[in-house]
Design a protein around this motif. Structure first.
Motif, PDB file in Angstrom:
ATOM      1  N   VAL A 137       0.843  -1.202   0.000  1.00 37.10           N
ATOM      2  CA  VAL A 137       0.000   0.000   0.000  1.00 37.10           C
ATOM      3  C   VAL A 137       0.876   1.249   0.000  1.00 37.10           C
ATOM      4  CG1 VAL A 137      -1.986  -1.017   1.187  1.00 37.10           C
ATOM      5  CG2 VAL A 137      -0.122  -0.043   2.526  1.00 37.10           C
ATOM      6  N   PRO A 138       0.358   2.366  -0.522  1.00 33.28           N
ATOM      7  CA  PRO A 138       1.102   3.621  -0.433  1.00 33.28           C
ATOM      8  C   PRO A 138       0.990   4.209   0.968  1.00 33.28           C
ATOM      9  CG  PRO A 138      -0.991   3.979  -1.539  1.00 33.28           C
ATOM     10  CD  PRO A 138      -0.884   2.507  -1.315  1.00 33.28           C
ATOM     11  N   SER A 139       2.026   4.907   1.399  1.00 32.36           N
ATOM     12  CA  SER A 139       1.998   5.510   2.730  1.00 32.36           C
ATOM     13  C   SER A 139       1.017   6.678   2.809  1.00 32.36           C
ATOM     14  CB  SER A 139       3.401   5.996   3.121  1.00 32.36           C
ATOM     15  OG  SER A 139       3.862   6.989   2.214  1.00 32.36           O
ATOM     16  N   SER A 140       0.564   7.176   1.659  1.00 34.55           N
ATOM     17  CA  SER A 140      -0.420   8.265   1.655  1.00 34.55           C
ATOM     18  C   SER A 140      -1.808   7.776   2.058  1.00 34.55           C
ATOM     19  CB  SER A 140      -0.481   8.912   0.273  1.00 34.55           C
ATOM     20  OG  SER A 140      -0.754   7.945  -0.725  1.00 34.55           O
ATOM     21  N   LEU A 141      -2.013   6.460   2.032  1.00 31.80           N
ATOM     22  CA  LEU A 141      -3.294   5.895   2.427  1.00 31.80           C
ATOM     23  C   LEU A 141      -3.413   5.894   3.941  1.00 31.80           C
ATOM     24  CD1 LEU A 141      -5.876   4.138   1.541  1.00 31.80           C
ATOM     25  CD2 LEU A 141      -4.453   2.181   2.184  1.00 31.80           C
ATOM     26  N   ASP A 142      -4.543   6.368   4.451  1.00 27.20           N
ATOM     27  CA  ASP A 142      -4.814   6.278   5.879  1.00 27.20           C
ATOM     28  C   ASP A 142      -5.034   4.805   6.211  1.00 27.20           C
ATOM     29  OD1 ASP A 142      -5.627   6.425   8.496  1.00 27.20           O
ATOM     30  OD2 ASP A 142      -7.219   7.887   8.157  1.00 27.20           O
ATOM     31  N   ILE A 143      -4.053   4.198   6.877  1.00 28.73           N
ATOM     32  CA  ILE A 143      -4.086   2.760   7.110  1.00 28.73           C
ATOM     33  C   ILE A 143      -5.296   2.345   7.933  1.00 28.73           C
ATOM     34  CG2 ILE A 143      -2.760   2.724   9.250  1.00 28.73           C
ATOM     35  CD1 ILE A 143      -2.350   0.348   6.218  1.00 28.73           C
ATOM     36  N   ARG A 144      -5.899   3.279   8.652  1.00 28.63           N
ATOM     37  CA  ARG A 144      -7.087   2.950   9.458  1.00 28.63           C
ATOM     38  C   ARG A 144      -8.285   2.606   8.582  1.00 28.63           C
ATOM     39  NH1 ARG A 144      -6.938   8.312  13.055  1.00 28.63           N
ATOM     40  NH2 ARG A 144      -6.548   9.077  10.924  1.00 28.63           N
ATOM     41  N   ARG A 145      -8.220   2.943   7.306  1.00 27.04           N
ATOM     42  CA  ARG A 145      -9.301   2.565   6.393  1.00 27.04           C
ATOM     43  C   ARG A 145      -9.416   1.057   6.254  1.00 27.04           C
ATOM     44  NH1 ARG A 145      -8.481   5.631   0.819  1.00 27.04           N
ATOM     45  NH2 ARG A 145      -9.707   3.767   0.241  1.00 27.04           N
ATOM     46  N   ILE A 146      -8.287   0.375   6.282  1.00 28.06           N
ATOM     47  CA  ILE A 146      -8.303  -1.076   6.075  1.00 28.06           C
ATOM     48  C   ILE A 146      -7.780  -1.849   7.286  1.00 28.06           C
ATOM     49  CG2 ILE A 146      -8.199  -0.989   3.560  1.00 28.06           C
ATOM     50  CD1 ILE A 146      -5.199  -1.287   3.725  1.00 28.06           C
ATOM     51  N   VAL A 147      -7.236  -1.133   8.270  1.00 27.11           N
ATOM     52  CA  VAL A 147      -6.805  -1.761   9.527  1.00 27.11           C
ATOM     53  C   VAL A 147      -7.440  -0.986  10.673  1.00 27.11           C
ATOM     54  CG1 VAL A 147      -4.854  -2.593  10.904  1.00 27.11           C
ATOM     55  CG2 VAL A 147      -4.609  -2.340   8.428  1.00 27.11           C
ATOM     56  N   PRO A 148      -8.736  -1.184  10.922  1.00 26.36           N
ATOM     57  CA  PRO A 148      -9.419  -0.457  11.996  1.00 26.36           C
ATOM     58  C   PRO A 148      -8.832  -0.798  13.362  1.00 26.36           C
ATOM     59  CG  PRO A 148     -10.986  -1.555  10.525  1.00 26.36           C
ATOM     60  CD  PRO A 148      -9.631  -2.097  10.201  1.00 26.36           C
ATOM     61  N   ALA A 149      -9.034   0.106  14.300  1.00 24.98           N
ATOM     62  CA  ALA A 149      -8.484  -0.102  15.636  1.00 24.98           C
ATOM     63  C   ALA A 149      -9.079  -1.332  16.322  1.00 24.98           C
ATOM     64  CB  ALA A 149      -8.724   1.140  16.491  1.00 24.98           C
ATOM     65  N   ASP A 150     -10.319  -1.688  15.978  1.00 25.99           N
ATOM     66  CA  ASP A 150     -10.976  -2.818  16.627  1.00 25.99           C
ATOM     67  C   ASP A 150     -10.843  -4.120  15.839  1.00 25.99           C
ATOM     68  OD1 ASP A 150     -12.517  -2.027  14.512  1.00 25.99           O
ATOM     69  OD2 ASP A 150     -14.445  -2.175  15.551  1.00 25.99           O
ATOM     70  N   SER A 151      -9.957  -4.167  14.857  1.00 26.69           N
ATOM     71  CA  SER A 151      -9.807  -5.380  14.044  1.00 26.69           C
ATOM     72  C   SER A 151      -8.977  -6.418  14.783  1.00 26.69           C
ATOM     73  CB  SER A 151      -9.161  -5.041  12.702  1.00 26.69           C
ATOM     74  OG  SER A 151      -7.847  -4.549  12.896  1.00 26.69           O
ATOM     75  N   ASN A 152      -9.020  -7.649  14.285  1.00 28.68           N
ATOM     76  CA  ASN A 152      -8.270  -8.748  14.899  1.00 28.68           C
ATOM     77  C   ASN A 152      -6.875  -8.889  14.309  1.00 28.68           C
ATOM     78  OD1 ASN A 152      -9.078  -9.645  12.368  1.00 28.68           O
ATOM     79  ND2 ASN A 152      -9.264 -11.789  13.025  1.00 28.68           N
TER      80      ASN A 152
END
Length: 224
Positions: free
Chosen positions: A168-183
């Motif tokens: 992924v590009p670092s410009s992507l907000d990683i929380r879009r695909i790695v939410p804080a409540d994910s496993n």
């Protein structure tokens, strides 16, 4: 397409001022650098990193904590301690489709370490989350301490060893695909700069040094 147009209309170059052609050349040079160089930069190095670390004819491995993890490196010659098969599943999201031929991976080979590339460029965030949630998660603690260039893989229910990588590009907000409540969480294995994703130009302008990279991440279990 532009070359034939220029050749066919060159005889009319005196119709417009000379500065028009100078601006035309500068505009096309900027487009070439922006989209032909910066926008695509990093894809080939990222695939090369995967190839160098995940596509290997022979590997030597040792078992990690809990005996469900192995850490492998390229074996010298044809020697290997175990006849293990390790697969790296690579998901590419919000980036150009990775050219699979650059893996230099023989078809139907018996190489011990192989890689699979899956293109998720047009997939919705929720679908990406689902794929990552259901993928193999290695231990985050072991991923952070694993040797550079090694393959840290986890044994699946079928007995096979796998790991999941995300490009992924670092410009992507990683929380879009790695939410804080994910496993699952991520640990960075590799990054390349510059890489400019014009879909996230706002983030890039705000943080030009941090947001102009292409990253290779390993999906991991934050509880381990």
């Amino acid at each position: 397409m532009m070359a034939p147009l220029v050749i066919c209309t060159w005889r009319f170059h005196r119709v417009v001022p000379a500065y028009f052609w100078k601006l035309w050349v500068l505009f096309n040079a900027a487009i070439f650098v922006g989209y032909g160089v910066l926008h695509q930069a990093g894809v080939t190095p990222a695939v090369d990193f995967v190839s160098q670390t995940s596509v290997l004819p022979r590997i030597t491995c040792h078992f990690g904590t809990g005996n469900d993890h192995i850490e492998c490196m390229a074996a010298n010659g044809n020697y290997t301690e175990h006849r293990l098969q390790v697969t790296s599943k690579v998901f590419a999201f919000a980036a150009f489709m990775a050219p699979r031929h650059l893996l230099a991976q023989p078809t139907h080979s018996e190489w011990q370490a192989q890689a699979e590339i899956h293109d998720l460029i047009s997939v919705e965030d929720s679908s990406v989350q689902e794929k990552l949630s259901q993928s193999v998660h290695v231990s985050c603690k072991q991923a952070q301490t694993a040797a550079s260039g090694s393959i840290l893989a986890k044994q699946t229910t079928s007995g096979h060893f796998e790991r999941t990588l995300l490009v992924v590009p670092s410009s992507l907000d990683i929380r879009r695909i790695v939410p804080a409540d994910s496993n699952y969480s991520v640990v960075e294995l590799y990054s390349y700069a510059p890489h400019v994703n014009f879909d996230h130009i706002g983030e890039i302008l705000l943080h030009p040094t941090q947001r102009t990279k292409l990253r290779v991440l390993v999906i991991c279990d934050p509880s381990r």
